[in-house]
Design a protein around this motif. Sequence first.
Motif, PDB file in Angstrom:
ATOM      1  N   ASN A 131      51.029 -33.256   6.423  1.00  0.00           N
ATOM      2  CA  ASN A 131      50.049 -33.319   5.326  1.00  0.00           C
ATOM      3  C   ASN A 131      49.533 -31.953   4.866  1.00  0.00           C
ATOM      4  O   ASN A 131      48.390 -31.833   4.432  1.00  0.00           O
ATOM      5  CB  ASN A 131      48.845 -34.194   5.707  1.00  0.00           C
ATOM      6  N   THR A 132      50.352 -30.926   4.973  1.00  0.00           N
ATOM      7  CA  THR A 132      49.953 -29.614   4.458  1.00  0.00           C
ATOM      8  C   THR A 132      50.572 -29.343   3.095  1.00  0.00           C
ATOM      9  O   THR A 132      50.383 -28.266   2.532  1.00  0.00           O
ATOM     10  CB  THR A 132      50.390 -28.485   5.420  1.00  0.00           C
ATOM     11  N   GLY A 133      51.331 -30.310   2.558  1.00  0.00           N
ATOM     12  CA  GLY A 133      51.997 -30.125   1.266  1.00  0.00           C
ATOM     13  C   GLY A 133      53.350 -29.452   1.412  1.00  0.00           C
ATOM     14  O   GLY A 133      53.887 -28.916   0.449  1.00  0.00           O
ATOM     15  N   LYS A 134      53.911 -29.513   2.607  1.00  0.00           N
ATOM     16  CA  LYS A 134      55.191 -28.854   2.869  1.00  0.00           C
ATOM     17  C   LYS A 134      56.316 -29.479   2.043  1.00  0.00           C
ATOM     18  O   LYS A 134      57.131 -28.762   1.448  1.00  0.00           O
ATOM     19  CB  LYS A 134      55.485 -28.960   4.368  1.00  0.00           C
ATOM     20  N   SER A 135      56.355 -30.793   2.007  1.00  0.00           N
ATOM     21  CA  SER A 135      57.396 -31.475   1.229  1.00  0.00           C
ATOM     22  C   SER A 135      57.208 -31.236  -0.261  1.00  0.00           C
ATOM     23  O   SER A 135      58.183 -31.134  -1.009  1.00  0.00           O
ATOM     24  CB  SER A 135      57.379 -32.979   1.528  1.00  0.00           C
TER      25      SER A 135
END
Length: 704
Positions: free
Chosen positions: A14-18
């Motif tokens: 949920n860190t926006g990696k994707s």
Amino acid sequence: MKADIRIALVGNPNTGKSTLFNVLTGLNQKIGNFPGVTVDKKIGYSELPDGRTAQVIDLPGTYSLYPKSQDESIVFSVLADRNSDLNPDLVVVVIDATNLKRNLLLYTQVADLKIPVVIALNMIDMAQKANIVIDIDAFAQKLGVPVIPISARKLEGIEQLKQALGFANKVALQQNSIDIEPIAPALINQIKQELKIDNPYFALQLAHQHETLKFLSPAESDRIEVLEKEHSFHSQKAQATETIARYNFINDLLYDTVKATTTAEDETLSNRIDKVLTHKIFGFVIFLAILVFIFQSIFAWSAYPMSLISDGFVWVQAQLHQHLPDGPLTNLLVDGVIAGLSGVMVFIPQIAILFAFISILEDTGYMARVTFMMDKIMRKVGLNGKSVVPLIGGFACAVPSIMSTRTIENWKDRMITIMVTPLITCSARLPVYTLLISLVVPNKNVWWIFNMQGLALTAMYFLSLISAVVVAWVFKYILKSRERGYFIMELPVYRAPRWNNVLLTMYDRAKTFVLQAGKVIIAVSIILWVLASYGPGNRFDKIDQKYKQIQATQKIAPDSLNRMMASEKLENSYAGTLGHFIEPAIRPLGFDWKIGIALVTSFAAREVFVGTMATIYSVNGDGENMQSVQQKMHSAKNTQTGQPVFTLAVAMSLMMFYAFAMQCASTVAVVYRETKNWRWPAIQFAYMTVLAYVASFVTYHLLK
């Protein structure tokens, strides 16, 4: 594609990696707040400002290099195995700027492996909104690595990040975060000497994880095990010592570079929303209301586009029959391939609407709350809280959901989840249910706002959830294990859904449904048309002669005579012979030989049932009177009783059969792949078939 540099994206869930991966590569990938979305590594390509091409690898989200699941173990394996084709030249550690303390633990571990690192400080806009002030220059200077503030959702800072990737050093320049060697000095030194390693943290990680690392030879792993015993190495104590030291470093770093002046506004808002949405009573009421709304919408919103698609196929079939010369090829194309495809293509609107809602629930962060709420219930029936993730994902498809059970550490919990996930109503069952419901359930409202067909569909979805819970409870007492499971889940802040991502998900899922199902359906339709158009021996010749005599001696309308002859030919065809062969076994369920053919052909995929029925009733019908598959099935009569074939009892019995039967070759294959033993898919297929037969039998005899 040949790449000049290989870059790995690493970060907490949920860190926006994707999201960043999509922005960098342009590949279509599932994005969302739902923990566990990134199950396998993803690879894409990105062009850097200096003209070089970068291969970008999206590694599974993890909180540290000490894995708690099979997915997390991939991260250290890729970073550590220098001989692997996936080993990166550069690592981009994606950090949530609103939660620096927790995210920096993973960064310090990756940095101490001495791989060149760039930090992507994501969600910087949210940090600013929350009055978190980060001195970027001081932050970067203390760590010794480039730090680029970005907002992947808003596409801010992406060009600066690409420039930093282009200018990144080939040699790691970051400062040591902690002193590693005092944790286990003798052991680390001996591993470094014997395995020719120059990095102390790499040596320490080998001591911790050598039993699961595939790039080590058995002899190397055994030797490390011996050294551990010689030096009385205790892995958990060493991890605790290391973690405390890292957080001391992180606290000092944040004290000097970060100022948070007020309470985070979004966190407070999220907490206020959570008090309602995760309430122990209202939370479940809201969740049930959302499900009812979704299933009502699937019927209500899809009616017009489904009608357009259905009418379009009927028009195409009529035109082709009118303009193409009569013959086997025309019949194969129109009554076989196009009729089979039309039965499935018509359900694209419903599939797209279902996935749009699932995407919105994931993207807003609500799906994570549902998982949290269901945890207590799941534990009572022997499941881990993480089991809710694949179970809810089962509404879409059982195959990726079963693969996502890798995040469940406990063997017993994982096996039970795998065994019950195919019971959840997947998108492949949707065409079957909606077709049968539209045949026997009136399309009218009750209690002012509820559509009866929507309520019937909702009931089938709830039935699948209840059956999965009951079967899990049974497996709880059958499977034995001494392991105890646990559940840790981060609840992300609520965010507005990204509508372009929702539209992309609708398009991708509809395309996947059409391409995957379409291949099978075309193959099955062609085979089925041949089986339904030809018969053994000279049966068809005798039928032709019989009806020539009837035509010459009796006054019967040509249309009626053609329908009678087509019906008799279908019954005497290869398909009819197969249907009659299995009819004694399915007759107690209320099924005739035509439905039996559909049961056999839909073993590969449930949605083939609809295409099969469309093909059978097209072969059996009048080519000049084209109708949709619903109209054909609605007007089908039992040749012996003259009564409708699809009564309420037969339709409900069929739905019960498809609710419980496996009828999915892909699921059988993935269960074998995940369990590495044919025993589990065999048990699953057997118990689901028995359940399907019993439920169908009881339903038919109660309603007939």
